[in-house]
Motif scaffolding. Sequence first.
Motif, PDB file in Angstrom:
ATOM      1  N   ALA A  13       0.850  -1.194   0.000  1.00 47.27           N
ATOM      2  CA  ALA A  13       0.000   0.000   0.000  1.00 47.27           C
ATOM      3  C   ALA A  13       0.879   1.235   0.000  1.00 47.27           C
ATOM      4  CB  ALA A  13      -0.896   0.003   1.227  1.00 47.27           C
ATOM      5  N   ARG A  14       0.405   2.248  -0.700  1.00 47.33           N
ATOM      6  CA  ARG A  14       1.124   3.532  -0.713  1.00 47.33           C
ATOM      7  C   ARG A  14       0.104   4.654  -0.699  1.00 47.33           C
ATOM      8  NH1 ARG A  14       6.267   5.410  -4.100  1.00 47.33           N
ATOM      9  NH2 ARG A  14       6.324   7.513  -3.290  1.00 47.33           N
ATOM     10  N   TYR A  15       0.253   5.536   0.282  1.00 48.47           N
ATOM     11  CA  TYR A  15      -0.564   6.741   0.390  1.00 48.47           C
ATOM     12  C   TYR A  15       0.403   7.910   0.352  1.00 48.47           C
ATOM     13  CZ  TYR A  15      -4.387   3.751   1.932  1.00 48.47           C
ATOM     14  OH  TYR A  15      -5.366   2.787   2.003  1.00 48.47           O
ATOM     15  N   GLY A  16       0.498   8.589  -0.785  1.00 45.08           N
ATOM     16  CA  GLY A  16       1.465   9.677  -0.914  1.00 45.08           C
ATOM     17  C   GLY A  16       2.870   9.128  -0.784  1.00 45.08           C
ATOM     18  N   GLN A  17       3.608   9.602   0.210  1.00 40.00           N
ATOM     19  CA  GLN A  17       4.981   9.141   0.433  1.00 40.00           C
ATOM     20  C   GLN A  17       5.063   8.002   1.457  1.00 40.00           C
ATOM     21  OE1 GLN A  17       7.607  10.186  -1.430  1.00 40.00           O
ATOM     22  NE2 GLN A  17       6.002  11.270  -2.553  1.00 40.00           N
ATOM     23  N   VAL A  18       3.930   7.613   2.035  1.00 41.16           N
ATOM     24  CA  VAL A  18       3.914   6.584   3.073  1.00 41.16           C
ATOM     25  C   VAL A  18       3.633   5.228   2.433  1.00 41.16           C
ATOM     26  CG1 VAL A  18       2.847   5.826   5.218  1.00 41.16           C
ATOM     27  CG2 VAL A  18       3.079   8.267   4.742  1.00 41.16           C
ATOM     28  N   GLU A  19       4.516   4.264   2.683  1.00 36.70           N
ATOM     29  CA  GLU A  19       4.389   2.927   2.115  1.00 36.70           C
ATOM     30  C   GLU A  19       4.278   1.886   3.211  1.00 36.70           C
ATOM     31  OE1 GLU A  19       7.937   2.450  -0.155  1.00 36.70           O
ATOM     32  OE2 GLU A  19       7.181   3.643  -1.821  1.00 36.70           O
ATOM     33  N   PRO A  41       0.633   2.365   6.246  1.00 38.60           N
ATOM     34  CA  PRO A  41      -0.779   2.735   6.222  1.00 38.60           C
ATOM     35  C   PRO A  41      -1.725   1.561   6.464  1.00 38.60           C
ATOM     36  CG  PRO A  41       0.135   2.788   4.007  1.00 38.60           C
ATOM     37  CD  PRO A  41       1.274   2.546   4.951  1.00 38.60           C
ATOM     38  N   GLU A  75     -10.354   0.128   2.039  1.00 37.07           N
ATOM     39  CA  GLU A  75      -9.508   1.285   1.768  1.00 37.07           C
ATOM     40  C   GLU A  75      -9.778   1.936   0.417  1.00 37.07           C
ATOM     41  OE1 GLU A  75      -7.096   2.894   3.764  1.00 37.07           O
ATOM     42  OE2 GLU A  75      -8.204   1.744   5.255  1.00 37.07           O
ATOM     43  N   SER A  76     -10.145   1.147  -0.579  1.00 35.06           N
ATOM     44  CA  SER A  76     -10.269   1.685  -1.934  1.00 35.06           C
ATOM     45  C   SER A  76     -11.694   1.739  -2.456  1.00 35.06           C
ATOM     46  CB  SER A  76      -9.434   0.843  -2.905  1.00 35.06           C
ATOM     47  OG  SER A  76     -10.011  -0.446  -3.052  1.00 35.06           O
ATOM     48  N   ILE A  94     -10.390   2.873 -10.160  1.00 35.54           N
ATOM     49  CA  ILE A  94     -11.082   3.677  -9.144  1.00 35.54           C
ATOM     50  C   ILE A  94     -12.581   3.627  -9.423  1.00 35.54           C
ATOM     51  CG2 ILE A  94     -11.393   6.003  -8.219  1.00 35.54           C
ATOM     52  CD1 ILE A  94      -8.433   6.471  -8.835  1.00 35.54           C
TER      53      ILE A  94
END
Length: 96
Positions: A13-19, A41, A75-76, A94
Amino acid sequence: MSFDIEGNTSMYARYGQVEGYLHHPDPAPPPFTRWADHLGPLSPYIDLLASGYDSEDAEARVDIIAACLAVVELESGVRLDEALMDSPHSALPIPL
């Protein structure tokens, strides 16, 4: 989420710069690092995901693939149907 021929499951998972990532059945973290430290995340789901590693008995009660699919949907908003599962995708579509 991916599966290999030996039945291993991986989720990234990746949210912006957080993996974050999960590997099952062997989380294989670097020495002296808890496997859960790499969830990033995915950390809100630590109790659910950890129950797949507790023991062989716990693993039999918690299907890590079903847990990962539930996390993806939560999450999605994407429900992975047969068409999505039977072909490779670099990203989930999406929902509109």
